[in-house]
Design an enzyme around this catalytic site. Sequence first.
Site: not given
Length: 459
Positions: A167, A398
């Site tokens: 992070h 996708d």
Amino acid sequence: MAQPNPVKVLEVCRVAPPPLSPDSTTPKSLPLTFFDMLLLKFPPTQRLYFYETSHPTTTFLEVVVPKLKHSLSLTLQHYIPLAGNVTWAPDYSKLIIEYVEGDTISLTIAESDVDFYGLCSDNFREAQNFNHFLPCLVGLETRVPVLALQVTLFPNVGFSIGYAVHHGVLDGKSTTMFMHSWAFICTHGEYSTLTPELTPLYDRTLIVDPSDLEMTYSNFWLGRDGPDKKSLALRDRKAPPDAMLGTFLLTQEDIENIKTWVWFWWKKKQLQKPSFHLSSFAITTAYTWVCLVKARQIKTEKVYLGISVDCRGRLKPPIPPNYFGNCITSLIVDADSDELTGENGIAIAAKAIGEAIQGLKDGVLERNGDLISRYTAIPPGRLFNIVGSPRFEFYKTDFGWGRPRKVETTSIDKIGALSLSDSRDGSSWVEIGIVLNKHESETFVSMFASGLHKTSNHA
């Protein structure tokens, strides 16, 4: 007695970007900005994408895995820093993200016979059950990798892609941009060109730090270990053993009903009509915050909500949305728990959240100098952080086998956060990820459902 590991590791491989061409503009080294330093030692962000397919093991290993590996390598040529490490500059004066020729990303390929649909459900599930499908960031004291990946096959049912990301290097927007880029190249082939919105921008001169926030945050994280200690080890937070993860949906109709309820209470209390816009975000987070405080049975205490704010469009001048790295700050909203659990608690929460967001117009970084000290002063168990956003469009990731059946932000179990995302079917405005213990989770389910029933009847 320890439970057997339900995951069989088939391969642990290293994926490298292709050799960089002489005219490549992707940097091999980047300095950490003050936005990065703010999150330097936070626990890694971990997320799981579940895809429903009918691949048997042989087809998966011979067709799907090679395609994922190859497209990952091609994507890394645009995202070179992800194959690098957080480390010190040679003179130890500054932290950098450094890629050295030969650096790679760890990719674990595994197989499991765990109930795929059980993992993908919205019901509360034991948080620890997800750990087997997630990679870890394994580094040294002075060198920590940026990204690790794991792909797990559930034979003839589906597979998951899990990541752990540093992070201190990139925020949710940049991480999602990478995942969309990987999916795009996997779907369109090696000769495809990334669209402008998926092409990362690395220009660090866009981040101006007149208040020297970088030094403030550096002193907090690195001063803790003593003046001669240069440890970059991430904070190792463990989720409570009884932590449960659940998913809840709010439709646009739900949000409009809650909004009508809020307006009713503001009018009943003869409150002046607020100058701020009562957004779907404010309604969603207010409603969820109230349900959480009720489920946790917090009484006569101040409670806090931490809201991550994307600063890209709010800086002066604004910076492009495809900027790679961290560019977020945090708003801290507080309220009295007894007021939130009262009959008009949602209206009080929505007002506090709306006013806090309205205040960003005065300067998104106005109070960042004491941000860490304000966070650390909050008593344990009183802070609810919000991570993710419906705008990240997780469910559009996708890889060529359809959209995810489920996306789970699993790292909220370590930081007591709630996650927001778009919904898989597109009919709901938002999916909300919640982490609670078993008893609290049962109460939350009841509170969430009864609150929606009450506001819908009122509307």
